[in-house]
Design a protein around this motif. Structure first.
Motif, mmCIF file in Angstrom:
data_model
loop_
_atom_site.group_PDB
_atom_site.id
_atom_site.type_symbol
_atom_site.label_atom_id
_atom_site.label_comp_id
_atom_site.label_asym_id
_atom_site.label_seq_id
_atom_site.Cartn_x
_atom_site.Cartn_y
_atom_site.Cartn_z
ATOM 1 N N GLN A 115 0.824 -1.222 0.000
ATOM 2 C CA GLN A 115 0.000 0.000 0.000
ATOM 3 C C GLN A 115 0.849 1.260 0.000
ATOM 4 O O GLN A 115 0.307 2.371 0.064
ATOM 5 C CB GLN A 115 -0.939 -0.013 1.219
ATOM 6 C CG GLN A 115 -1.943 -1.158 1.130
ATOM 7 C CD GLN A 115 -2.910 -1.180 2.296
ATOM 8 O OE1 GLN A 115 -3.998 -0.630 2.211
ATOM 9 N NE2 GLN A 115 -2.507 -1.820 3.375
ATOM 10 N N TRP A 116 2.170 1.085 -0.015
ATOM 11 C CA TRP A 116 3.081 2.233 -0.023
ATOM 12 C C TRP A 116 2.794 3.160 1.157
ATOM 13 O O TRP A 116 2.903 4.375 1.049
ATOM 14 C CB TRP A 116 2.978 3.024 -1.342
ATOM 15 C CG TRP A 116 3.241 2.218 -2.573
ATOM 16 C CD1 TRP A 116 2.366 1.416 -3.224
ATOM 17 C CD2 TRP A 116 4.472 2.133 -3.318
ATOM 18 N NE1 TRP A 116 2.963 0.832 -4.315
ATOM 19 C CE2 TRP A 116 4.250 1.268 -4.408
ATOM 20 C CE3 TRP A 116 5.741 2.715 -3.181
ATOM 21 C CZ2 TRP A 116 5.250 0.947 -5.334
ATOM 22 C CZ3 TRP A 116 6.722 2.415 -4.106
ATOM 23 C CH2 TRP A 116 6.469 1.542 -5.170
ATOM 24 N N GLN A 117 2.410 2.600 2.291
ATOM 25 C CA GLN A 117 1.967 3.430 3.407
ATOM 26 C C GLN A 117 2.219 2.719 4.741
ATOM 27 O O GLN A 117 1.755 1.602 4.948
ATOM 28 C CB GLN A 117 0.472 3.760 3.254
ATOM 29 C CG GLN A 117 -0.129 4.588 4.360
ATOM 30 C CD GLN A 117 0.630 5.877 4.686
ATOM 31 O OE1 GLN A 117 1.278 5.991 5.726
ATOM 32 N NE2 GLN A 117 0.585 6.838 3.761
ATOM 33 N N ALA A 118 2.926 3.438 5.618
ATOM 34 C CA ALA A 118 3.320 2.864 6.908
ATOM 35 C C ALA A 118 2.262 3.019 7.988
ATOM 36 O O ALA A 118 2.304 2.300 8.989
ATOM 37 C CB ALA A 118 4.617 3.528 7.385
ATOM 38 N N TYR A 119 1.359 3.982 7.814
ATOM 39 C CA TYR A 119 0.429 4.307 8.901
ATOM 40 C C TYR A 119 -1.002 3.952 8.526
ATOM 41 O O TYR A 119 -1.561 4.499 7.559
ATOM 42 C CB TYR A 119 0.516 5.801 9.235
ATOM 43 C CG TYR A 119 1.919 6.261 9.574
ATOM 44 C CD1 TYR A 119 2.712 5.525 10.465
ATOM 45 C CD2 TYR A 119 2.458 7.417 9.016
ATOM 46 C CE1 TYR A 119 4.005 5.936 10.779
ATOM 47 C CE2 TYR A 119 3.748 7.839 9.325
ATOM 48 C CZ TYR A 119 4.516 7.091 10.206
ATOM 49 O OH TYR A 119 5.780 7.499 10.518
ATOM 50 N N PRO A 120 -1.636 3.073 9.274
ATOM 51 C CA PRO A 120 -3.022 2.691 8.977
ATOM 52 C C PRO A 120 -3.995 3.833 9.254
ATOM 53 O O PRO A 120 -3.735 4.702 10.070
ATOM 54 C CB PRO A 120 -3.302 1.538 9.957
ATOM 55 C CG PRO A 120 -1.995 1.152 10.538
ATOM 56 C CD PRO A 120 -1.103 2.345 10.428
ATOM 57 N N GLY A 121 -5.106 3.798 8.580
ATOM 58 C CA GLY A 121 -6.196 4.746 8.796
ATOM 59 C C GLY A 121 -7.401 4.211 8.056
ATOM 60 O O GLY A 121 -7.366 3.091 7.522
ATOM 61 N N PRO A 122 -8.487 4.981 7.993
ATOM 62 C CA PRO A 122 -9.684 4.498 7.290
ATOM 63 C C PRO A 122 -9.359 4.101 5.848
ATOM 64 O O PRO A 122 -8.665 4.832 5.137
ATOM 65 C CB PRO A 122 -10.615 5.715 7.339
ATOM 66 C CG PRO A 122 -10.176 6.479 8.542
ATOM 67 C CD PRO A 122 -8.686 6.300 8.608
ATOM 68 N N GLY A 123 -9.849 2.948 5.436
ATOM 69 C CA GLY A 123 -9.593 2.454 4.090
ATOM 70 C C GLY A 123 -8.348 1.596 3.973
ATOM 71 O O GLY A 123 -8.124 0.962 2.939
ATOM 72 N N TYR A 124 -7.540 1.568 5.026
ATOM 73 C CA TYR A 124 -6.314 0.762 5.001
ATOM 74 C C TYR A 124 -6.676 -0.717 4.983
ATOM 75 O O TYR A 124 -7.622 -1.142 5.661
ATOM 76 C CB TYR A 124 -5.495 1.084 6.244
ATOM 77 C CG TYR A 124 -4.019 0.756 6.180
ATOM 78 C CD1 TYR A 124 -3.154 1.516 5.399
ATOM 79 C CD2 TYR A 124 -3.490 -0.280 6.938
ATOM 80 C CE1 TYR A 124 -1.794 1.240 5.375
ATOM 81 C CE2 TYR A 124 -2.127 -0.554 6.922
ATOM 82 C CZ TYR A 124 -1.284 0.209 6.138
ATOM 83 O OH TYR A 124 0.071 -0.059 6.107
ATOM 84 N N LEU A 125 -5.914 -1.483 4.223
ATOM 85 C CA LEU A 125 -6.162 -2.922 4.129
ATOM 86 C C LEU A 125 -5.130 -3.677 4.958
ATOM 87 O O LEU A 125 -3.952 -3.311 4.956
ATOM 88 C CB LEU A 125 -6.079 -3.378 2.672
ATOM 89 C CG LEU A 125 -6.909 -2.578 1.665
ATOM 90 C CD1 LEU A 125 -6.659 -3.114 0.248
ATOM 91 C CD2 LEU A 125 -8.393 -2.638 2.013
ATOM 92 N N LEU A 126 -5.569 -4.698 5.648
ATOM 93 C CA LEU A 126 -4.641 -5.607 6.326
ATOM 94 C C LEU A 126 -4.519 -6.835 5.433
ATOM 95 O O LEU A 126 -5.495 -7.566 5.222
ATOM 96 C CB LEU A 126 -5.158 -5.952 7.727
ATOM 97 C CG LEU A 126 -5.260 -4.737 8.668
ATOM 98 C CD1 LEU A 126 -5.869 -5.140 10.020
ATOM 99 C CD2 LEU A 126 -3.898 -4.078 8.872
ATOM 100 N N LEU A 127 -3.316 -7.017 4.884
ATOM 101 C CA LEU A 127 -3.103 -7.997 3.823
ATOM 102 C C LEU A 127 -2.463 -9.274 4.368
ATOM 103 O O LEU A 127 -1.673 -9.242 5.317
ATOM 104 C CB LEU A 127 -2.204 -7.404 2.747
ATOM 105 C CG LEU A 127 -2.746 -6.143 2.066
ATOM 106 C CD1 LEU A 127 -1.683 -5.551 1.137
ATOM 107 C CD2 LEU A 127 -4.010 -6.469 1.273
#
Lengths: 298, 231
Positions: free
Chosen positions: A121-133
């Motif tokens: 996800q090119w993203q270190a910080y989870p938030g709304p819409g973040y996927l746990l893969l």
């Protein structure tokens, strides 16, 4: 058995004469003593049946609730939830760290992969819409709501050595157990072992990463902060309630975490989480292939 | 393909990576017990005894080397990226960083790093994750997880034993807004890293075969593995 009696509340809960002083010297007395304890309410326990909860989340019918449990410092909870279930985790006291681990319920060798989750996800910080893969290029869960916004994908949970150093005792049976030991025991309830303890996510105790790579604990949570996951596959959800391993305080500090799950549909075809990025599109395509297999088997 | 532990053998490529252990510069020359070039895209595994050093030489530059390790006495105890990050307080590794096990014990120590900023948050490429990152056409390409499974199998290690790994010679910056990604490498021909085993450990390596991002300069190349022990 008459149909009318099925599901009737156990009579001993209300009928037992609690004021009777019972001796446990005899089997009958010991049985009476044991039965007298039922109905006690603890600050941390599951609601059974889950549908009996008195404060379902807004817009949720209590009849749809499949799991309602509150855990406290050093506690853990683990449960299977069906595809589509919403799982809400609440920071009850505003000062906690919920170590969250996900396994695929119908094939638990597939599990959360935090490295793939941040990288894909090119993203270190989870938030709304973040996927746990998962480690198989599929979506285990989507973060559909997050009022805290400060979590940790990098440090995982504490081990015995951490807690022995910080609190003087890290044993699983002691007053300051490690998150790793909590996860080991929790997963053992599903026939899993320490091999299955993959790096977990920490909720409500976040970290930031500086440009030089320094990892710092950031606490922005508050009483009532919550995060809601949507299970995109059948899941084993496991939560350990232990202090973040970078928490510098000498006291073992981990407030209560409430977990509530209810039935619902998985991501629809036009769901924002599914269409937000090309990576999400393909991760959901991979997930859908498995869902179709499960449907074929039914 | 390269396989399990094998007797010391002459390296066949280049002369870079001369063994000169910085930490023991004044001591007697260490003894080379294993010296092997790992072909491009291949797995490699080897058992290190406590006290032995492993030097990994990036022969051609910008070659990512994904790395896992397991305690010989009980392989359920293994390299743990989060334990290492939490102990170091940093997501990058450097000389002096101690690689920790999942039970919080020192496992390996980075004693030399001429490349800089190796990390441990990038994970390993897999066929499955490649499809998410680059498209379903990559499903049959070589990938590190395949190498880990091949390299771990002789030790009885399988999928459940794979966890977040070290990324030697790989550059994964994290921006202030959390944007993170594999960018052009900062390694070069002859750069090396060297670790000292603090316990007897099984090392499983994937000489990364990835061709869809810059971690290998889009061209996977061989690396050299040199195992030494103090004389």
């Amino acid at each position: 058995v008459p149909a009318a009696s099925i599901g009737a509340a156990p009579q001993f809960r209300t009928d037992f004469e609690r004021t009777t002083v019972v001796s446990t010297a005899s089997t009958n007395g010991a049985r009476d003593h044991a039965r007298a304890q039922a109905g006690t309410v603890a600050t941390t326990q599951p609601t059974v049946p889950a549908t009996a909860l008195t404060d379902p989340p807004d817009g949720v019918d209590a009849a749809d609730v499949v799991w309602d449990e509150t855990i406290g410092a050093g506690g853990y909870a683990t449960r299977r939830v069906p595809q589509g279930a919403r799982v809400r985790l609440v920071d009850v006291d505003g000062d906690t760290c919920a170590g969250l681990l996900l396994h695929r319920g119908d094939a638990p060798a597939e599990r959360l992969n935090v490295a793939d989750t941040v990288k894909l996800q090119w993203q270190a910080y989870p938030g709304p819409g973040y996927l746990l893969l998962s480690d198989m290029g599929r979506v285990l869960a989507t973060v559909v709501d997050d009022t805290c916004g400060c979590h940790d994908m990098f440090c995982a949970t504490s081990n015995q050595a951490d807690n022995a150093r910080r609190y003087g005792d890290g044993t699983a049976h002691g007053p300051t157990p490690s998150g790793r030991d909590r996860l080991v025991v929790a997963l053992a309830k599903h026939g899993l072992t320490e091999r299955d303890v993959a790096p977990n996510v920490n909720l409500f105790s976040g970290v930031v990463i500086e440009g030089d790579g320094t990892v710092s604990l950031r606490h922005r949570s508050y009483a009532g902060a919550h995060l809601v996951l949507r299970a995109e596959m059948p899941l084993i959800v496991t939560v350990a309630d232990v202090p973040h391993r970078l928490d510098p305080r000498p006291a073992y500090t981990a407030g209560r975490v409430r977990i509530t799950a209810w039935r619902g549909p998985p991501a629809g075809a036009d769901d924002n989480a599914r269409t937000a990025t090309p990576e999400a599109v393909r991760a959901f395509e991979n997930t859908d292939e498995e869902t179709r297999l499960a449907e074929c088997a039914r | 393909m390269t396989g399990g532990p094998s007797p010391a053998s002459a390296a066949t490529e280049g002369d870079v990576g001369q063994v000169d252990i910085a930490a023991d510069a004044t001591a007697r020359a260490p003894v080379v017990v294993h010296d092997q070039v790992v072909p491009a895209r291949a797995p490699w595994t080897h058992q290190l005894l406590a006290g032995e050093h492993l030097r990994i030489v990036d022969l051609h530059g910008n070659q990512a080397v994904d790395f896992l390790a397991y305690v010989v006495a009980d392989p359920v105890e293994r390299y743990s990226a989060p334990d290492t990050i939490a102990a170091a307080g940093n997501v990058f590794l450097t000389s002096g960083t101690v690689l920790m096990t999942n039970r919080g014990r020192p496992m390996l120590t980075v004693v030399d790093d001429t490349c800089g900023r190796p990390g441990t948050i990038g994970g390993a490429c897999s066929r499955e994750s490649n499809t998410v990152r680059y498209g379903h056409h990559t499903a049959h390409q070589h990938a590190c997880v395949e190498n880990f499974l091949l390299g771990g199998a002789p030790h009885g290690l399988g999928k459940r034993d794979l966890q977040s790994n070290v990324n030697w010679f790989m550059n994964v910056p994290v921006e202030p807004d959390g944007t993170l990604g594999i960018v052009d490498g900062i390694s070069a021909p002859g750069k090396h890293v060297e670790v000292r085993a603090e316990l007897d450990v099984i090392v499983v390596v994937s000489n990364c075969p990835q061709i869809n991002n810059p971690c290998n300069g889009f061209d996977p190349t061989p690396v050299r593995m040199i195992v030494t022990r103090p004389s």
